[in-house]
Design a protein around this motif. Sequence first.
Motif, PDB file in Angstrom:
ATOM      1  N   ASN A   4      -1.944  -2.174 -12.877  1.00  0.00           N
ATOM      2  CA  ASN A   4      -1.798  -3.567 -12.462  1.00  0.00           C
ATOM      3  C   ASN A   4      -3.120  -3.978 -11.843  1.00  0.00           C
ATOM      4  OD1 ASN A   4      -1.117  -6.035 -11.372  1.00  0.00           O
ATOM      5  ND2 ASN A   4       0.169  -5.185  -9.744  1.00  0.00           N
ATOM      6  N   MET A   5      -3.852  -4.841 -12.509  1.00  0.00           N
ATOM      7  CA  MET A   5      -5.193  -5.173 -12.040  1.00  0.00           C
ATOM      8  C   MET A   5      -5.187  -6.025 -10.775  1.00  0.00           C
ATOM      9  SD  MET A   5      -6.664  -3.272 -13.971  1.00  0.00           S
ATOM     10  CE  MET A   5      -8.302  -3.563 -13.297  1.00  0.00           C
ATOM     11  N   LYS A   6      -4.043  -6.536 -10.390  1.00  0.00           N
ATOM     12  CA  LYS A   6      -3.944  -7.262  -9.130  1.00  0.00           C
ATOM     13  C   LYS A   6      -3.775  -6.253  -7.993  1.00  0.00           C
ATOM     14  CE  LYS A   6      -1.246 -10.699  -6.602  1.00  0.00           C
ATOM     15  NZ  LYS A   6      -0.065 -11.593  -6.628  1.00  0.00           N
ATOM     16  N   ILE A   7      -4.705  -6.249  -7.088  1.00  0.00           N
ATOM     17  CA  ILE A   7      -4.651  -5.283  -5.990  1.00  0.00           C
ATOM     18  C   ILE A   7      -3.540  -5.691  -5.026  1.00  0.00           C
ATOM     19  CG2 ILE A   7      -5.942  -4.217  -4.128  1.00  0.00           C
ATOM     20  CD1 ILE A   7      -6.928  -3.616  -7.003  1.00  0.00           C
ATOM     21  N   ASP A   8      -2.600  -4.803  -4.795  1.00  0.00           N
ATOM     22  CA  ASP A   8      -1.444  -5.165  -3.973  1.00  0.00           C
ATOM     23  C   ASP A   8      -1.452  -4.529  -2.596  1.00  0.00           C
ATOM     24  OD1 ASP A   8      -0.817  -2.553  -4.492  1.00  0.00           O
ATOM     25  OD2 ASP A   8       0.978  -2.955  -5.655  1.00  0.00           O
ATOM     26  N   GLY A   9      -2.534  -3.828  -2.248  1.00  0.00           N
ATOM     27  CA  GLY A   9      -2.620  -3.294  -0.896  1.00  0.00           C
ATOM     28  C   GLY A   9      -1.759  -2.081  -0.640  1.00  0.00           C
ATOM     29  N   ARG A  10      -1.402  -1.341  -1.680  1.00  0.00           N
ATOM     30  CA  ARG A  10      -0.546  -0.156  -1.508  1.00  0.00           C
ATOM     31  C   ARG A  10      -1.159   0.841  -0.525  1.00  0.00           C
ATOM     32  NH1 ARG A  10      -0.054   1.005  -6.492  1.00  0.00           N
ATOM     33  NH2 ARG A  10       1.937  -0.071  -6.655  1.00  0.00           N
ATOM     34  N   SER A  11      -2.470   1.074  -0.662  1.00  0.00           N
ATOM     35  CA  SER A  11      -3.122   2.051   0.210  1.00  0.00           C
ATOM     36  C   SER A  11      -3.056   1.615   1.676  1.00  0.00           C
ATOM     37  CB  SER A  11      -4.568   2.277  -0.220  1.00  0.00           C
ATOM     38  OG  SER A  11      -5.286   1.066  -0.243  1.00  0.00           O
ATOM     39  N   LYS A  12      -3.176   0.315   1.914  1.00  0.00           N
ATOM     40  CA  LYS A  12      -3.076  -0.178   3.298  1.00  0.00           C
ATOM     41  C   LYS A  12      -1.661  -0.040   3.827  1.00  0.00           C
ATOM     42  CE  LYS A  12      -7.023  -3.324   3.191  1.00  0.00           C
ATOM     43  NZ  LYS A  12      -7.501  -4.721   3.352  1.00  0.00           N
ATOM     44  N   ARG A  13      -0.679  -0.270   2.971  1.00  0.00           N
ATOM     45  CA  ARG A  13       0.704  -0.088   3.405  1.00  0.00           C
ATOM     46  C   ARG A  13       0.986   1.383   3.703  1.00  0.00           C
ATOM     47  NH1 ARG A  13       1.711  -3.475  -0.944  1.00  0.00           N
ATOM     48  NH2 ARG A  13       2.776  -1.827  -2.114  1.00  0.00           N
ATOM     49  N   LEU A  14       0.438   2.259   2.864  1.00  0.00           N
ATOM     50  CA  LEU A  14       0.619   3.690   3.127  1.00  0.00           C
ATOM     51  C   LEU A  14      -0.018   4.082   4.448  1.00  0.00           C
ATOM     52  CD1 LEU A  14       0.017   5.330  -0.362  1.00  0.00           C
ATOM     53  CD2 LEU A  14       2.101   5.498   1.014  1.00  0.00           C
ATOM     54  N   LYS A  15      -1.191   3.527   4.721  1.00  0.00           N
ATOM     55  CA  LYS A  15      -1.852   3.816   5.993  1.00  0.00           C
ATOM     56  C   LYS A  15      -0.981   3.374   7.155  1.00  0.00           C
ATOM     57  CE  LYS A  15      -6.058   3.000   8.653  1.00  0.00           C
ATOM     58  NZ  LYS A  15      -7.394   2.327   8.682  1.00  0.00           N
ATOM     59  N   GLY A  16      -0.400   2.183   7.038  1.00  0.00           N
ATOM     60  CA  GLY A  16       0.468   1.696   8.100  1.00  0.00           C
ATOM     61  C   GLY A  16       1.692   2.563   8.307  1.00  0.00           C
ATOM     62  N   ARG A  17       2.236   3.067   7.209  1.00  0.00           N
ATOM     63  CA  ARG A  17       3.440   3.891   7.306  1.00  0.00           C
ATOM     64  C   ARG A  17       3.155   5.277   7.861  1.00  0.00           C
ATOM     65  NH1 ARG A  17       6.669   2.865   1.565  1.00  0.00           N
ATOM     66  NH2 ARG A  17       7.353   0.734   2.006  1.00  0.00           N
ATOM     67  N   THR A  18       1.938   5.753   7.687  1.00  0.00           N
ATOM     68  CA  THR A  18       1.624   7.135   8.063  1.00  0.00           C
ATOM     69  C   THR A  18       0.699   7.248   9.276  1.00  0.00           C
ATOM     70  OG1 THR A  18      -0.243   7.212   6.504  1.00  0.00           O
ATOM     71  CG2 THR A  18       1.905   7.930   5.681  1.00  0.00           C
ATOM     72  N   VAL A  19       0.308   6.125   9.858  1.00  0.00           N
ATOM     73  CA  VAL A  19      -0.693   6.181  10.929  1.00  0.00           C
ATOM     74  C   VAL A  19      -0.208   7.004  12.114  1.00  0.00           C
ATOM     75  CG1 VAL A  19       0.046   3.996  12.007  1.00  0.00           C
ATOM     76  CG2 VAL A  19      -2.321   4.821  12.297  1.00  0.00           C
ATOM     77  N   ALA A  20       1.077   6.913  12.444  1.00  0.00           N
ATOM     78  CA  ALA A  20       1.586   7.655  13.599  1.00  0.00           C
ATOM     79  C   ALA A  20       1.530   9.161  13.359  1.00  0.00           C
ATOM     80  CB  ALA A  20       3.014   7.222  13.929  1.00  0.00           C
TER      81      ALA A  20
END
Length: 199
Positions: A4-20
């Motif tokens: 999907n050539m539209k960047i959906d920010g998955r990596s940023k969401r993963l970072k948010g989910r795993t930051v703790a």
Amino acid sequence: MTLNMKIDGRSKRLKGRTVATHDRLDMAIMAHDPFTSVENYVKLLNVQYLFHRDIAALYAVAELDALLPDLEGRRRLDAIVLDLRDVTVGLPETDGAPHFTSGEAVDLPTALGWLYVAEGSNLGAAFLLKFAVKLGLDATKGARHLAPADEGRGLHWRTFTAALDAIELTPDEEARVAAGAAAAFNRVHGLVRRFFDGV
């Protein structure tokens, strides 16, 4: 699963989910002062060895190679083996079969979560490499796996996350990516307890 050539920010969401859990892991490792002696550093290498042994098979999966740039070049297990041979007599005792086994079917979303954790750890390796130098180690002896990619850590990470973000996933697949990342962090937490706390 498609691109999907539209960047959906998955990596940023993963970072948010795993930051703790990521922060807890960093604190747990540094609380044990892995760079105060070569002996302590070997414990950290043992953690790295078993984690990267768990995921080594993923770097030869054709479907993942088609989705992620320079997948084989991102594999660090061989460098860790050489580092261990530089500073100790051998490899740590294994605790069963690797999480992913060569030749077996792989759930790609789950694998993406594990690879996200592995790639993310390379960003912090610049910090660790500076401490390793104080032990007389460097990117050619004892700390090869901490060395940056030729293009630099930042670009190496950004090309990975751009590719990760461009993969089109269903909601169920998204959940499996997140679960894979959580499982990877839990695995490393368990290895830290084993080698540093004897648990």
